[in-house]
Write an enzyme that holds these catalytic residues in place. Structure first.
Site, PDB file in Angstrom:
ATOM      1  N   PHE D  51      40.771  34.585  34.520  1.00 47.89           N
ATOM      2  CA  PHE D  51      39.783  34.588  35.604  1.00 47.89           C
ATOM      3  C   PHE D  51      40.323  33.775  36.772  1.00 47.89           C
ATOM      4  O   PHE D  51      40.906  32.715  36.571  1.00 47.89           O
ATOM      5  CB  PHE D  51      38.455  33.999  35.121  1.00 47.89           C
ATOM      6  CG  PHE D  51      37.708  34.900  34.184  1.00 47.89           C
ATOM      7  CD1 PHE D  51      36.850  35.871  34.674  1.00 47.89           C
ATOM      8  CD2 PHE D  51      37.884  34.793  32.814  1.00 47.89           C
ATOM      9  CE1 PHE D  51      36.167  36.718  33.814  1.00 47.89           C
ATOM     10  CE2 PHE D  51      37.205  35.639  31.947  1.00 47.89           C
ATOM     11  CZ  PHE D  51      36.340  36.608  32.443  1.00 47.89           C
ATOM     12  N   GLU D  52      40.075  34.245  37.987  1.00 47.46           N
ATOM     13  CA  GLU D  52      40.712  33.641  39.158  1.00 47.46           C
ATOM     14  C   GLU D  52      40.361  32.173  39.370  1.00 47.46           C
ATOM     15  O   GLU D  52      41.123  31.430  39.975  1.00 47.46           O
ATOM     16  CB  GLU D  52      40.387  34.439  40.428  1.00 47.46           C
ATOM     17  CG  GLU D  52      38.945  34.334  40.880  1.00 47.46           C
ATOM     18  CD  GLU D  52      38.723  35.025  42.228  1.00 47.46           C
ATOM     19  OE1 GLU D  52      38.452  36.213  42.220  1.00 47.46           O
ATOM     20  OE2 GLU D  52      38.818  34.356  43.264  1.00 47.46           O
ATOM     21  N   ALA D  53      39.202  31.742  38.887  1.00 49.96           N
ATOM     22  CA  ALA D  53      38.816  30.346  39.122  1.00 49.96           C
ATOM     23  C   ALA D  53      39.475  29.386  38.149  1.00 49.96           C
ATOM     24  O   ALA D  53      39.358  28.169  38.312  1.00 49.96           O
ATOM     25  CB  ALA D  53      37.302  30.197  39.062  1.00 49.96           C
TER      26      ALA D  53
END
Lengths: 327, 256, 327, 256
Positions: D51-53
């Site tokens: 996930f990008e975060a």
């Protein structure tokens, strides 16, 4: 991009991010069992002529089992990343394994003094050197970790360190100010010693990380030695403290006391007596040869080395020193 | 009666007084670390000690052997890494750093790389390590060293770390941020730098030392102001703290 | 440095690292008590016209007490860093506090939908926008944190996102390849919500850090809100997990449930009902005005807001959701 | 008898089959996440979800509401940050990413910024978020979307994230690394891209759909190869896993 000035020494590694991308594209991301021995890891990943980097800080949290194994296997013509290196450099220089070095700190052991043998080797003309500062080398690794071909810093400007580097001075397109562009560095292989790792390579470092987070991400192949292997569920219990994820890692070797005679934070202090012995015996090349035979060439494994250094009794003394409890 | 002290004790006490409260100092092993610890226990309780490998504000249990050993982040408020520390310098949040070297010239440039020709060195030293980074990025760099002619040279064989480079405007021209050498503390005197030329000048002479002695031990012409201060010798209190609390093992002060 | 192409939109903040250095030189490094209230922190550090950044990820680990307080105090003409912003942007847009935005992600709430009110405000012409990607903005903060005037990435190349940015395309002096140079960004003030902080500002974040480590280092002033204050000795017990050191911090505010209605990892899940209510009432400007009066303008503090949202009973429900235990 | 399924279930099952084992995929909320979870439970047990975060390889306890919510790093092997994830893409260690948007053109360029003039937008959308980063840096980007003429446009009002830009050589000329759009999965068909021109082409038609229907719902001329595959419908096993294990709350598959 206009280059205002440039260092004159050779750049040993190609800073092309697309070549690195092509390499990493092929490297598996499967979470598979990567456990092996230091012998096999060195045979497979540290090949003659490759470019090597060692994690930790000289005599603190160093993957010394890998360092010894490289010498024992007689590797030659390596490139070496001489950043924050002290005892690791001393051991590798004793084996004459490298012939080119990107150097920020070599031949010394901080407050302990200088390694005569390493100095002799560096003064022999057998080793090509390009100069950098510690941060410049960390910035080179960081640029590689970021997938770009160069990093920026204001270090080295105006000095001979810059002149004898392979960096370039460029102008900021926004402010017109000068910055040193340092080329990205993707070492062929790196070894890093950690506190805990699972069989896939997910790793935990406790205490300072030095430049190892950048190094782990820049290295094409990564060998992890760990004080202890833990179950993957232990890693998943606290993912905040994982700083090296499995997909960066090629090999995992469990080596208790793996940083000996270096310090391992929270576990054992450095063996200053043994380190002093290294500096002492280096004064006499004959004596030094015997010393190396006894401690490196003449043993089968790092474990045997630990036994010759006093074994469990000595390790327990060093554990006690690390507690920093007043006598 | 004035207390007795050795030269190492003097240098440490003098250095400690220059470290202002509420500032940050990046230290190495040995005397600089002792000076910072002494400052915390005397004039600057809120002085923050940093180590280049990542230790921030430790409660030092003993004199570090390495700037990366466990003691450098023992009960620290943060155990970070080298990039963290050097970028903290780059942002302008590190006030002081201590440097060492084999040679220093009149503009405070330092050599810790080699003696002789670079490609065929007579002696190879470690190189920059973090020294060039600190000298480039901190506000005020300091040196503690013995004062001898072979060390204070007209021209360094190799400029590892920048002082004021060629003098006034040297750093600006090279593109370095504001900063540069602040005090050079030796066993003879404290040297600073002339505000306009940035050449090294005597600021205060240690007890019993005269300017000609300092000049005689220096390989270039020092700026000698009309009025030179006299170094305040270590106080009994400074010595007590240094000996009893900072370096009870005499690891540093025993080296004088 | 040769610029091959450049974005056409305005650059809101000066990327000169020496001006930032001069600022940071004056900021104290003393470890002093920085505890205060959200009211005082906003009064002191979030001034009309300043450039603001909010930590976390939209509705995850956001310093919502500060966000509400900024709206309640009626700040105007702020610059805003619209990176990974969702609910925080929605609240600030409701207060019309900003008139210029560096935007990577605005007006949306991910899977929840779009904020009609925020869209209306952005379509009104009252707000100047410069485009970026999430990583480009993180790279701008990272460049600032590194004390250099620009960062490098290969994102945005070839797109209108680049064209409507204030970035520039430059050529690598080593490889000749193209990179986007993004200007360093030092926000005037940032607020970040953390799990634990001591009174000096030493802070611990558990779980993902998003772009907050870069933001904490780039911001000129930093307000920390913390779920709980801990004794400095707790911080010193495990310095490995400290990710924001005290010298970056100006103000420390203890705000339990401070990310509400956002998620706070390991502590409480987001209040999806309340967030849905926001989206619902925004359909009718009159109803929305009443809603804002009830929840923000008509309360004295964030604690009162929590009470109006169901108080401890609701918080306990959200704590239960966060455990991810099957019913 | 062939099992029944809705269009969302079809798209998810089809997407899951393209995700190879031992690869990494950056997912968003909703259908892409469901596709990746399904792939892990069918053909690709060693597929790694990112996930990008900052979440790496979580054991997802539920469908995430945000790519940064707690579930995205629940029992993950690492909880990192956005720079970590995006630089992992930049290094070439992320294979797939899923993108969404309001418009997509024949070269796979995507608009998620605005409709109408940029400075006076008819509709303002969120903008790039991490989409441009993924589209620039991952090896293969994928889209799952409903197929309608207003969405598949000759020219995007705004190119937020790069596909092949102007077609063959477009990415190279712009300086983008190798990569680009891989599969566009809609409720009508699977589209790929012509190897030489990089224009969008039909690869397989969903059951009951013919090429003219797809073309009719597309605002530009699709490449229609002489032989077009027929999409394999979801198997009973895929549907069972999707419904019982991946999305028992029907949060995603209930949206069809």
């Amino acid at each position: 991009m206009k280059v205002l000035d440039e260092g004159v020494n050779p750049l040993f590694m190609d800073p092309d991010p697309d070549k690195a991308r092509d390499f990493f594209r092929q490297k598996t991301r499967a979470m598979v069992d990567k456990r092996t021995t230091e012998k096999e890891a060195v045979e497979k990943y540290v090949t003659d002529g490759c470019y090597l980097a060692i994690g930790g800080f000289g005599a603190n949290r160093i993957p010394n089992a890998i360092v010894h194994e490289i010498v024992r296997q007689g590797r030659k013509n390596l490139g070496f990343l001489g950043h924050t290196s002290t005892h690791d450099f001393q051991v590798l220089a004793a084996g004459k394994v490298f012939n080119r070095v990107d150097s920020a700190y070599i031949v010394g052991l901080e407050a302990r003094g200088l390694s005569r043998n390493a100095r002799r080797y560096m003064e022999s003309g057998e080793v090509q050197v390009t100069e950098w500062s510690n941060y410049a080398l960390a910035a080179r690794l960081r640029a590689a970790a970021e997938g770009v071909s160069f990093g920026l810093t204001r270090c080295m400007l105006g000095t001979d360190t810059f002149k004898m580097s392979a960096a370039k001075v460029v102008e900021c397109p926004f402010t017109g100010k000068k910055f040193v562009a340092v080329p990205a560095l993707w070492p062929d292989v790196a070894a890093i010693h950690v506190h805990e790792a699972d069989m896939y390579g997910n790793s935990v470092i406790r205490g300072i990380s030095v430049a190892d987070l950048e190094l782990a991400r820049a290295a094409k192949h990564l060998i992890i030695t760990a004080e202890r292997l833990v179950n993957n569920s232990i890693i998943r219990d606290d993912p905040t403290v994982t700083s090296i994820p499995f997909y960066l890692v090629d090999a995992v070797v469990e080596v208790p006391f793996g940083s000996y005679p270096g310090n391992m934070p929270y576990l054992y202090f450095s063996d200053e007596e043994h380190l002093a012995q290294w500096l002492k015996v280096e004064k006499d090349p004959e004596e030094f040869k015997k010393f190396l035979d006894h401690y490196i060439y003449g043993v089968d494994s790092f474990e045997d080395y630990l036994v010759r250094c006093g074994g469990l009794k000595r390790m327990e003394e060093l554990q006690k020193l690390e507690s920093f409890v007043e006598d | 009666m004035a207390p007795e002290y050795n030269m190492m004790e003097l240098m440490i006490c003098v250095a400690s007084r220059y470290l202002e409260d509420g500032k940050t100092v990046a230290v190495g092993t040995g005397a600089p670390c002792a000076a910072a610890m002494l400052a915390q226990k005397t004039n600057s309780p809120e002085l923050v000690i940093l180590f280049e490998a990542g230790g921030v504000a430790p409660q030092l249990p003993q004199m570090p052997i390495s700037v990366g050993d466990s003691s450098t982040f023992y009960r620290a408020v943060m155990a970070a890494g080298m990039v963290e520390m050097m970028t903290t310098c780059a942002r302008g949040q590190v006030d002081y750093a201590f440097l060492g070297g084999a040679q220093i010239d009149k503009y405070g440039n330092i050599n810790s790389t080699c003696i002789g020709d670079y490609y065929k060195p007579k002696v190879r030293f470690p190189g920059s390590g973090g020294a060039n980074d600190f000298a480039s990025l901190c506000w005020r760099t300091m040196v503690m060293t013995v004062h001898e002619k072979a060390r204070f040279v007209e021209k360094c064989d190799f400029v590892t770390s920048p002082g004021f480079l060629g003098g006034d405007g040297g750093r600006e021209e090279a593109g370095l941020p504001q900063g540069g050498p602040y005090k050079i503390i030796t066993d003879l005197a404290v040297m600073g730098f002339d505000e306009s030329t940035h050449a090294m000048q005597i600021e205060s002479l240690h007890p019993g030392v005269e300017a000609d002695k300092v000049q005689a031990e220096t390989g270039f012409e020092l700026v000698i102001p009309a009025e030179i201060g006299r170094t305040e010798p270590p106080t009994a209190e400074e010595l007590r703290i240094l000996r009893d609390e900072v370096d009870p093992g005499r690891l540093v002060i025993g080296r004088a």
